[in-house]
Design a protein around this motif. Structure first.
Motif, PDB file in Angstrom:
ATOM      1  N   GLY A  41      -5.398 -19.780 -46.579  1.00 59.86           N
ATOM      2  CA  GLY A  41      -6.073 -19.414 -45.332  1.00 59.86           C
ATOM      3  C   GLY A  41      -5.861 -17.959 -44.963  1.00 59.86           C
ATOM      4  N   LEU A  42      -4.643 -17.474 -45.098  1.00 66.02           N
ATOM      5  CA  LEU A  42      -4.359 -16.060 -44.822  1.00 66.02           C
ATOM      6  C   LEU A  42      -5.115 -15.157 -45.789  1.00 66.02           C
ATOM      7  CD1 LEU A  42      -0.541 -16.095 -44.037  1.00 66.02           C
ATOM      8  CD2 LEU A  42      -2.399 -15.564 -42.463  1.00 66.02           C
ATOM      9  N   ALA A  43      -5.155 -15.536 -47.054  1.00 70.98           N
ATOM     10  CA  ALA A  43      -5.875 -14.724 -48.042  1.00 70.98           C
ATOM     11  C   ALA A  43      -7.362 -14.668 -47.714  1.00 70.98           C
ATOM     12  CB  ALA A  43      -5.662 -15.287 -49.448  1.00 70.98           C
ATOM     13  N   PHE A 125      -9.501 -19.367 -40.683  1.00 69.13           N
ATOM     14  CA  PHE A 125      -8.291 -20.168 -40.615  1.00 69.13           C
ATOM     15  C   PHE A 125      -7.353 -19.734 -39.482  1.00 69.13           C
ATOM     16  CE2 PHE A 125      -9.736 -20.839 -44.919  1.00 69.13           C
ATOM     17  CZ  PHE A 125      -9.537 -22.186 -45.100  1.00 69.13           C
ATOM     18  N   LEU A 126      -7.285 -18.437 -39.190  1.00 67.94           N
ATOM     19  CA  LEU A 126      -6.396 -17.962 -38.135  1.00 67.94           C
ATOM     20  C   LEU A 126      -6.847 -18.447 -36.759  1.00 67.94           C
ATOM     21  CD1 LEU A 126      -5.648 -14.314 -39.292  1.00 67.94           C
ATOM     22  CD2 LEU A 126      -4.165 -16.304 -39.437  1.00 67.94           C
ATOM     23  N   GLY A 127      -8.112 -18.842 -36.638  1.00 69.40           N
ATOM     24  CA  GLY A 127      -8.601 -19.390 -35.382  1.00 69.40           C
ATOM     25  C   GLY A 127      -7.889 -20.671 -34.999  1.00 69.40           C
ATOM     26  N   LEU A 134     -11.093 -10.429 -34.573  1.00 74.06           N
ATOM     27  CA  LEU A 134     -10.361  -9.241 -35.003  1.00 74.06           C
ATOM     28  C   LEU A 134     -11.317  -8.051 -35.003  1.00 74.06           C
ATOM     29  CD1 LEU A 134      -8.464 -10.851 -38.010  1.00 74.06           C
ATOM     30  CD2 LEU A 134      -7.567 -10.388 -35.737  1.00 74.06           C
ATOM     31  N   THR A 135     -10.940  -6.963 -34.374  1.00 77.95           N
ATOM     32  CA  THR A 135     -11.790  -5.781 -34.275  1.00 77.95           C
ATOM     33  C   THR A 135     -11.704  -4.955 -35.553  1.00 77.95           C
ATOM     34  OG1 THR A 135     -11.458  -5.712 -31.890  1.00 77.95           O
ATOM     35  CG2 THR A 135     -12.269  -3.702 -32.930  1.00 77.95           C
TER      36      THR A 135
END
Length: 153
Positions: A41-43, A125-127, A134-135
């Protein structure tokens, strides 16, 4: 000790050891799978943000080039290179609006147009853990020049 007795005792010992360790592999598998999902997910989200950043830079470069196409009449007649500020700014803003990003357009010295772009990336995934939007930013500059042969004049 006979061979049969020995087998029975080994079987009993093995059976007891199996009962004690029952489920330990399942726990490890669940934890390892969870860790792998987090890493994947991070990737995915980091690569998505990098892609959005590259797109922001590309949009800024294209908008600057679009604005740089609008020269004033003196430049068209071959006197000195300069940008028609109003038309260049409007063309670059129109390009930004068409691509769906926000940004600012500045013309400096009559020959340089700079575009700064801001956009957002919504992670997949970070949601889940509450990180949204993310800007990403990008900027580009285009400069109008006149050349005679290989020399800039």
């Amino acid at each position: 000790m006979s061979l049969t007795r020995r087998r029975r005792s080994l079987k009993r010992g093995t059976t007891c050891a199996r009962q004690v360790e029952r489920g330990s592999v399942s726990t490890w598998l669940v934890l390892a799978s969870f860790a792998m999902v987090i890493v994947v997910g991070l990737a995915v989200d980091i690569s998505g943000q990098v892609h959005a950043q590259q797109r922001a830079r590309d949009v800024a470069a294209q908008a600057a080039r679009t604005g740089g196409q609008y020269l004033d009449s003196a430049a068209v007649q071959g006197r000195y290179p300069s940008i028609d500020v109003g038309q260049a700014r409007a063309a670059a803003q129109d390009y930004l609006a068409a691509t769906g990003v926000s940004g600012t357009v500045t013309v400096t010295g009559g020959t340089t147009i700079r575009v700064d772009v801001s956009d957002t990336y919504d992670p997949l995934f970070l949601g889940v853990i509450g990180i949204h939007d993310l800007t990403v930013t990008g900027d580009a500059t285009a400069r109008v020049i006149r050349t005679m042969g290989d020399d800039e004049t």
